[in-house]
Design an enzyme around this catalytic site. Structure first.
Site, PDB file in Angstrom:
ATOM      1  N   GLU A 218       4.381  -8.153   2.735  1.00 43.70           N
ATOM      2  CA  GLU A 218       4.918  -8.644   3.928  1.00 43.70           C
ATOM      3  C   GLU A 218       4.469  -8.069   5.190  1.00 43.70           C
ATOM      4  O   GLU A 218       3.738  -8.566   5.932  1.00 43.70           O
ATOM      5  CB  GLU A 218       6.848  -9.128   4.642  1.00 43.70           C
ATOM      6  CG  GLU A 218       7.220  -9.901   2.619  1.00 43.70           C
ATOM      7  CD  GLU A 218       7.617  -8.386   1.923  1.00 43.70           C
ATOM      8  OE1 GLU A 218       6.501  -7.508   1.863  1.00 43.70           O
ATOM      9  OE2 GLU A 218       8.541  -8.796   0.873  1.00 43.70           O
TER      10      GLU A 218
ATOM     11  N   CYS B  86       5.213  -2.514   2.608  1.00 50.95           N
ATOM     12  CA  CYS B  86       5.527  -3.528   1.958  1.00 50.95           C
ATOM     13  C   CYS B  86       3.972  -4.521   2.393  1.00 50.95           C
ATOM     14  O   CYS B  86       3.443  -4.759   3.966  1.00 50.95           O
ATOM     15  CB  CYS B  86       6.355  -4.897   1.912  1.00 50.95           C
ATOM     16  SG  CYS B  86       8.019  -3.263   1.825  1.00 50.95           S
TER      17      CYS B  86
ATOM     18  N   SER C 203       3.156  10.365  -0.480  1.00 49.58           N
ATOM     19  CA  SER C 203       4.182  10.951   0.989  1.00 49.58           C
ATOM     20  C   SER C 203       4.902   9.285   0.865  1.00 49.58           C
ATOM     21  O   SER C 203       4.717   8.348   1.018  1.00 49.58           O
ATOM     22  CB  SER C 203       3.591  11.302   1.912  1.00 49.58           C
ATOM     23  OG  SER C 203       5.079  11.633   2.787  1.00 49.58           O
TER      24      SER C 203
ATOM     25  N   VAL D  34       0.883  -1.136  -0.159  1.00 47.29           N
ATOM     26  CA  VAL D  34      -0.357  -0.675   0.375  1.00 47.29           C
ATOM     27  C   VAL D  34       0.650   1.261   0.043  1.00 47.29           C
ATOM     28  O   VAL D  34       1.399   1.196   0.904  1.00 47.29           O
ATOM     29  CB  VAL D  34      -0.791   0.478   1.218  1.00 47.29           C
ATOM     30  CG1 VAL D  34      -2.085   1.391   0.678  1.00 47.29           C
ATOM     31  CG2 VAL D  34      -1.789  -1.195   1.400  1.00 47.29           C
TER      32      VAL D  34
HETATM   33  N1  THU Z   1       7.616  -3.678  -1.966  1.00 45.61           N
HETATM   34  C1  THU Z   1       7.601  -4.488  -1.085  1.00 45.61           C
HETATM   35  O1  THU Z   1       5.735  -5.362  -0.961  1.00 45.61           O
HETATM   36  N2  THU Z   1       7.875  -5.795  -1.028  1.00 45.61           N
HETATM   37  C2  THU Z   1       9.217  -5.932  -0.814  1.00 45.61           C
HETATM   38  O2  THU Z   1       9.632  -6.751  -0.110  1.00 45.61           O
HETATM   39  C3  THU Z   1       9.230  -5.050  -1.864  1.00 45.61           C
HETATM   40  C4  THU Z   1       8.842  -3.942  -2.205  1.00 45.61           C
HETATM   41  C5  THU Z   1       6.569  -3.001  -2.164  1.00 45.61           C
HETATM   42  C6  THU Z   1       6.921  -1.679  -1.709  1.00 45.61           C
HETATM   43  C7  THU Z   1       7.191  -0.903  -2.947  1.00 45.61           C
HETATM   44  O3  THU Z   1       5.633  -0.583  -2.512  1.00 45.61           O
HETATM   45  C8  THU Z   1       7.221  -1.576  -4.144  1.00 45.61           C
HETATM   46  O4  THU Z   1       7.237  -2.772  -3.942  1.00 45.61           O
HETATM   47  C9  THU Z   1       8.196  -0.995  -4.624  1.00 45.61           C
HETATM   48  O5  THU Z   1       9.139  -0.861  -3.667  1.00 45.61           O
END
Ligand code: THU
Length: 133
Positions: free
Chosen positions: A57, A55, A49, A45
Site C-alpha cells: 500500500e 508494504c 534488515s 518489498v
Molecule cells: N504487508 C503488506 O504489504 N501490506 C499489509 O497491509 C500487510 C503486510 C507485507 C509486509 C511483509 O512484506 C509481508 O506482508 C508479511 O507481513
C-alpha cells in the site's frame, strides 16, 4: 460500485507478481485509483534488515504522490492467501494522510471482496487537524 473498481481489483492481483518477499513469502499487491482515474500499483518489498520492509500500500502511495498525485478514490489490496487481506495499522495511518473517505477494497478473490471506508478502519485517527496546523 465505481466502474473502474473491477479493473483496480485485477491490477492489484497482478501487482503481486513483482513482490519481493523472500523472508515472509507473503506476496501483497495494491492498486491505487486517483481522483483523475489513474492507477498506480505497488507490491511489498522486504529487506534482510526485516524492519525496513515496506508494504504494498505504501509503495503504491509513494509512487503516486511522487508523481504529483494527492487525491485518491480507492485502493485495492490482495495477497497470496485465500482470505481477505486487511491493511496493517501503519498503512492505515499512512493512507489517512490523504483522506478518510478512501474506499479500501479488501480482496479475497476477483469476485469476493469488501469495500470499507478508511475512516471505518481507523476510528479516532490522529491526523493533520490533531496538530492544529
Ligand atoms: N504487508 C503488506 O504489504 N501490506 C499489509 O497491509 C500487510 C503486510 C507485507 C509486509 C511483509 O512484506 C509481508 O506482508 C508479511 O507481513
Amino acid at each position: 460500485m465505481h466502474p473502474l473498481y473491477s479493473e483496480l481489483i485485477e491490477q492489484s492481483i497482478k501487482a503481486k507478481k513483482h513482490s519481493y518477499s523472500p523472508y515472509s513469502k507473503f506476496s501483497v499487491g495494491a492498486a491505487l485509483l486517483t481522483s483523475t482515474n489513474k492507477i498506480y500499483t505497488g507490491t511489498n518489498v522486504e529487506s534482510a534488515s526485516y524492519s525496513l520492509s515496506i508494504c504494498a500500500e505504501r509503495v503504491a502511495f509513494t509512487k503516486a504522490v511522487s508523481e504529483g498525485e494527492k487525491k485518491f478514490k480507492a485502493i485495492a489490496i490482495s495477497a497470496s492467501i485465500k482470505d481477505y487481506i486487511y491493511p496493517c495499522g501503519a498503512c492505515r495511518q499512512f493512507m489517512y494522510e490523504f483522506g478518510k473517505d478512501l474506499d479500501v477494497i479488501i480482496i479475497k478473490s476477483k469476485k469476493d471482496f469488501l469495500i470499507i471506508k478508511l475512516a471505518d478502519l481507523l476510528p479516532g485517527a490522529f491526523d493533520k487537524r490533531s496538530l492544529k496546523l
